[in-house]
Design an enzyme around this catalytic site. Structure first.
Site, mmCIF file in Angstrom:
data_model
loop_
_atom_site.group_PDB
_atom_site.id
_atom_site.type_symbol
_atom_site.label_atom_id
_atom_site.label_comp_id
_atom_site.label_asym_id
_atom_site.label_seq_id
_atom_site.Cartn_x
_atom_site.Cartn_y
_atom_site.Cartn_z
ATOM 1 N N CYS A 93 0.809 -1.218 0.000
ATOM 2 C CA CYS A 93 0.000 0.000 0.000
ATOM 3 C C CYS A 93 0.848 1.276 0.000
ATOM 4 O O CYS A 93 1.472 1.592 -0.989
ATOM 5 C CB CYS A 93 -0.965 -0.042 1.195
ATOM 6 S SG CYS A 93 -2.393 1.043 0.994
ATOM 7 N N HIS A 189 -3.799 -5.995 1.696
ATOM 8 C CA HIS A 189 -3.745 -6.081 3.148
ATOM 9 C C HIS A 189 -4.375 -7.404 3.551
ATOM 10 O O HIS A 189 -4.654 -8.258 2.731
ATOM 11 C CB HIS A 189 -4.539 -4.930 3.780
ATOM 12 C CG HIS A 189 -3.903 -3.594 3.593
ATOM 13 N ND1 HIS A 189 -2.785 -3.198 4.280
ATOM 14 C CD2 HIS A 189 -4.217 -2.553 2.792
ATOM 15 C CE1 HIS A 189 -2.450 -1.970 3.923
ATOM 16 N NE2 HIS A 189 -3.300 -1.551 3.012
#
Lengths: 236, 425
Positions: A93, A189
Site C-alpha cells: 500500500c 492487506h
C-alpha cells in the site's frame, strides 16, 4: 541460520495490521528452528537496509507518507544496492506507492517516490475497498484492498498478479501490484502473509539463499509441494 | 428528529468517540436519573440516525409530548455531523479516537476532521478527553464552552498490553512527535510537545487515583478543580475508568454534584455485551464486545487475562457493522491467550482468519461449526459457578446475546423468565 527482518517505518506506516506480516515471517523461521531478528527502522534510524535479509513495509495515511518520504529518499542507494544483492522486499500500500515514481494526494503537495517500480499513483475516489484475489507466479493470492490511490504501471513494469476478483491497481487494467527484481509492491492487506503462506515462504526462501544459494525451507504443511518447488522463482 | 428533540425541555447530550460510547451513556443516564432527571436514550449500539429517532419516538406520547426531559444519545463518529445538525445538542462529549473499521472511516485524521466540522456546525458546549491528543485538539473547533476530563497520572499497578504508537498523532501546533510523561494505554496519557512546548490541557474533572477493589472494580478519587470526591466503581479495566470520568464530568457539567455522579455511574449495571453476566447451565457467561485493537487489548487485560482458567469463545464476524476488513486482529495482542487450558473456541463468519491469527499467536484453538455450537460447548465446559467469556465483534455479540438468552430461559423451570443479568466482576 539467523535472519534479519527489517520492518520499514513501523511507527508511521502500520495502518492495517501490517505488523502481522512481520509476525508470520518470524514465526515461520522459528518453527523451522531458525532465529529471526526483527529490526524496526523508523525515520532517522542508523539501520542499513543492505544488512537486511528481508524487508517489510506497510500502509499509512497521507500525512504519514510525508513524514517518511525524506528518510526513504536518503536511503535510495541502500535500497538499490540491497535489491542488487537480491534482498526480498514486500511493500504494501503506502510503501508500495513510495517505492514507485510518486504519489499525488487529494490535497497538498505531490510526494516523490524512489522509483524502484515504474508506477505512478494519484488519489482517486471512491476508495477501493473489498476482498481481492489475484493470480500470481506463486498461485492464487488473496487479501483485502483498501486504498484511495490509482496506480498506473509503466509499459515495461511487471505487475504482481492478474486480478481474479476485486479491483487491483485501480487504473482500469485488471492487474495488481508490481514486481521488480526481488521487490514486490502490492495493495493487498489482510494482512497478506498469514493467509498466503506460499508468499511468506517465497520471501523467506530468497532471504535464506542470501546465506546458502541452495537453501530450501522445510515444509510446514500449509504450502502444496508443487508450489514449494517454485518458491524464490518470482523475480523479474 | 429535530422537532422531537427540540421538545425535550432540558436539551440533548451527545456522546461520540470510538470506544466506550454505550457504557459512558449508560453511566451518564444513571447519574442523571438518580439526580431526578427523566432521560431518553438510545440503547446499546443503535447509534446511527435511525436509532436516535427510534428512541425519541418511543418516548413521545400520542400528543407528541416527550415523556422525558433530557436526551442522552450515543452517536457513531461518522454519523455525528448529520445527527448533531438535527439534534442541536447542548453538550457534545468526545471520548477517544482509535483505529476502528478503517474500511468505513479511512484514516483517523480524516475522522477527526469530520468531527471538527460537526462541532463547528452547532452551538454546543463540548467535553473532551484531554488525554487523547487528537480529541483535545478539537477544542479549537467548538463554538460553545470547552471543558475536558482525564487522568491526573497513570493508574498504579497496571501494565498496559498491546500498546503501540500506531494511533499516535503529531503535535497539532508544530507537527513534531509528542512525548509522553506517562501513558494509560494506546495514545491516551500525559503528553507534551518537546519542540514547541504544547502541553496537555489540565482536565477540569480528573481521576486523581484508582486502587483495584475486590471483585474487579475500582476505589476511585476524582476531582473537579481541586475538590476531591471518592467513589466506587464496579467496572473493571482502565478503559472503564475513562468512561466513568467522562460520564461523571458530563453529569457534573449538567449540574449533578461530582461525588453523586461518580457513585451513580460506577454502580449502575453494565449494558449487554459490555461485561454483562448471564447465568446459564452450571455457571455464567460474560459477553464482551471486542471490535478494534485497542478495545480488545483493554478487554483482554481487564477481564480475560485475570481469569486464566476460564473457558473462552472468540467470535469474529465481518458484516458491515463489524467492519469488513478483519486485518485489525493482527494489531490486537491475542498472544496473551497462549497457555490457557483447553482450546480457545472460535466461531463467526471469519472463523478461519481468527484461527490463523491464533495459530501465529501460538494459542491452542479450535473452530466451531456455528456460533450456537460454540456457545453450547462453552456452556458445557463450565463447572458449577464457573465463569466463561465470549469475546465478540458487534453483530456477533448481538447473536451471542440472543442465544444466551434462549439458553438461560430453557434452563429455568419458568420458560418465560427473563435471564438474570448482572454486572461482571
Amino acid at each position: 541460520v539467523k535472519l534479519r527482518i527489517v520492518h520499514l517505518y513501523p511507527r508511521d506506516m502500520n495502518l492495517y495490521g501490517d505488523t502481522g506480516n512481520v509476525l508470520v515471517l518470524r514465526k515461520r523461521l522459528e518453527w523451522r528452528g531458525h532465529e529471526a531478528e526483527v529490526v524496526r527502522l523508523d525515520p532517522g534510524s542508523d539501520v542499513d537496509l543492505r544488512d537486511a535479509d528481508v524487508v517489510l513495509g506497510g500502509g499509512g495515511s497521507d500525512a504519514a507518507q510525508h513524514v517518511v518520504a525524506d528518510d526513504l529518499h536518503a536511503r535510495r542507494d541502500q535500497v538499490r544496492e540491497a535489491l542488487a544483492e537480491r534482498v526480498p522486499m514486500l511493500l504494501v500500500c503506502g510503501t508500495f506507492q513510495l517505492f514507485g515514481t510518486g504519489y499525488q494526494p487529494a490535497e497538498g503537495d505531490a510526494i516523490d517516490g524512489i522509483g524502484v517500480f515504474d508506477a505512478t499513483t494519484t488519489a482517486s475516489s471512491p476508495r477501493i475497498i473489498g476482498r481481492i484475489a489475484i493470480e500470481t507466479a506463486l498461485g492464487r493470492v488473496t487479501g483485502f484492498e483498501n486504498h484511495g490511490g490509482a496506480t498506473r504501471l509503466g509499459p515495461d513494469q511487471a505487475p504482481f498478479g492478474r486480478v481474479v476478483s476485486g479491483v487491483g491497481n485501480g487504473d482500469g487494467a485488471p492487474i495488481e501490484g508490481a514486481v521488480t527484481g526481488t521487490a514486490i509492491g502490492t495493495y493487498l492487506h489482510g494482512p497478506v502473509l498469514p493467509t498466503n503462506p506460499a508468499l511468506a515462504d517465497h520471501l523467506l526462501t530468497l532471504a535464506m539463499r542470501r546465506h546458502d544459494p541452495q537453501a530450501r525451507l522445510e515444509p510446514l504443511g500449509d504450502v502444496p509441494p508443487e508450489t514449494a518447488a517454485q518458491l524464490g522463482a518470482l523475480t523479474h | 428528529m429535530r422537532r422531537l428533540a427540540a421538545r425535550l425541555p432540558d436539551g440533548v447530550v451527545v456522546v461520540t468517540g470510538t470506544n466506550g460510547k454505550t457504557t459512558t451513556c449508560r453511566m451518564l443516564r444513571a447519574a442523571l436519573s438518580d439526580a431526578g432527571t427523566a432521560v431518553v436514550a438510545n440503547e446499546a449500539g443503535s447509534n446511527m440516525a435511525q436509532g436516535v429517532v427510534t428512541a425519541l419516538v418511543e418516548r413521545t406520547d400520542l400528543r407528541g409530548r416527550p415523556r422525558a426531559s433530557m436526551g442522552v444519545f450515543e452517536v457513531d463518529e461518522a454519523a455525528l455531523d448529520s445527527v448533531v445538525r438535527e439534534l442541536r445538542p447542548k453538550l457534545v462529549v468526545v471520548l477517544n479516537l482509535f483505529r476502528d473499521q478503517l474500511d468505513r472511516y479511512a484514516e483517523l485524521d480524516l475522522l477527526a476532521q469530520r468531527i471538527a466540522s460537526a462541532l463547528s456546525a452547532v452551538d454546543a458546549d463540548v467535553l473532551l478527553d484531554a488525554d487523547d491528543p487528537r480529541v483535545a485538539a478539537l477544542a479549537a473547533n467548538a463554538r460553545g464552552t470547552v471543558s475536558c476530563y482525564g487522568f491526573d497520572g497513570p493508574v498504579g499497578g497496571h501494565e498496559a498490553i498491546g500498546t503501540d504508537a500506531a494511533d499516535r498523532s503529531p503535535c497539532r501546533r508544530c507537527g513534531a512527535r509528542l512525548e509522553y510523561r506517562w501513558l494509560s494505554y494506546a495514545q491516551l496519557g500525559g503528553y507534551h510537545c518537546p519542540a514547541c512546548g504544547l502541553e496537555r490541557p489540565r482536565p477540569d474533572v480528573a481521576l486523581v487515583s484508582a486502587e483495584p477493589a475486590s471483585g474487579g472494580g475500582w476505589q476511585c478519587r476524582l476531582r473537579s478543580g481541586d475538590d476531591v470526591v471518592t467513589a466506587e466503581s464496579g467496572y473493571a479495566g482502565v478503559y472503564n475508568l475513562y468512561n466513568l470520568v467522562a460520564a461523571s464530568a458530563a453529569a457534573h457539567r449538567l449540574g449533578v454534584p461530582l461525588g453523586a455522579a461518580a457513585q451513580s455511574a460506577g454502580s449502575c449495571a453494565p449494558a449487554a455485551g459490555r461485561g454483562a453476566v448471564t447465568t446459564v447451565g452450571a455457571g455464567e457467561v460474560v459477553l464482551l464486545l471486542g471490535k478494534n485493537p485497542t478495545g480488545v487489548a483493554q478487554v483482554l487485560q481487564a477481564h480475560i487475562r485475570p481469569a486464566p482458567a476460564a473457558p473462552l469463545l472468540v467470535v469474529l464476524n465481518d458484516a458491515a457493522a463489524d467492519g469488513r476488513d478483519v486485518s485489525w486482529i493482527y494489531d490486537a495482542p491475542f498472544e496473551v491467550l497462549a497457555g490457557r487450558p483447553g482450546p480457545v473456541l472460535v466461531a463467526g463468519t471469519r472463523t478461519e482468519d481468527m484461527l490463523t491469527r491464533l495459530r501465529y499467536a501460538e494459542v491452542d484453538a479450535r473452530g466451531c461449526r456455528s456460533l450456537e455450537d460454540g456457545l453450547d460447548e462453552l456452556v458445557a465446559r463450565l463447572g458449577a459457578g464457573q465463569r466463561g467469556f465470549v469475546l465478540a465483534t458487534y453483530t456477533a455479540a448481538q447473536s451471542v446475546q440472543g442465544h444466551l438468552d434462549r439458553l438461560a430461559a430453557t434452563a429455568t423451570s419458568e420458560p418465560a423468565r427473563e435471564p438474570r443479568t448482572e454486572r461482571a466482576a
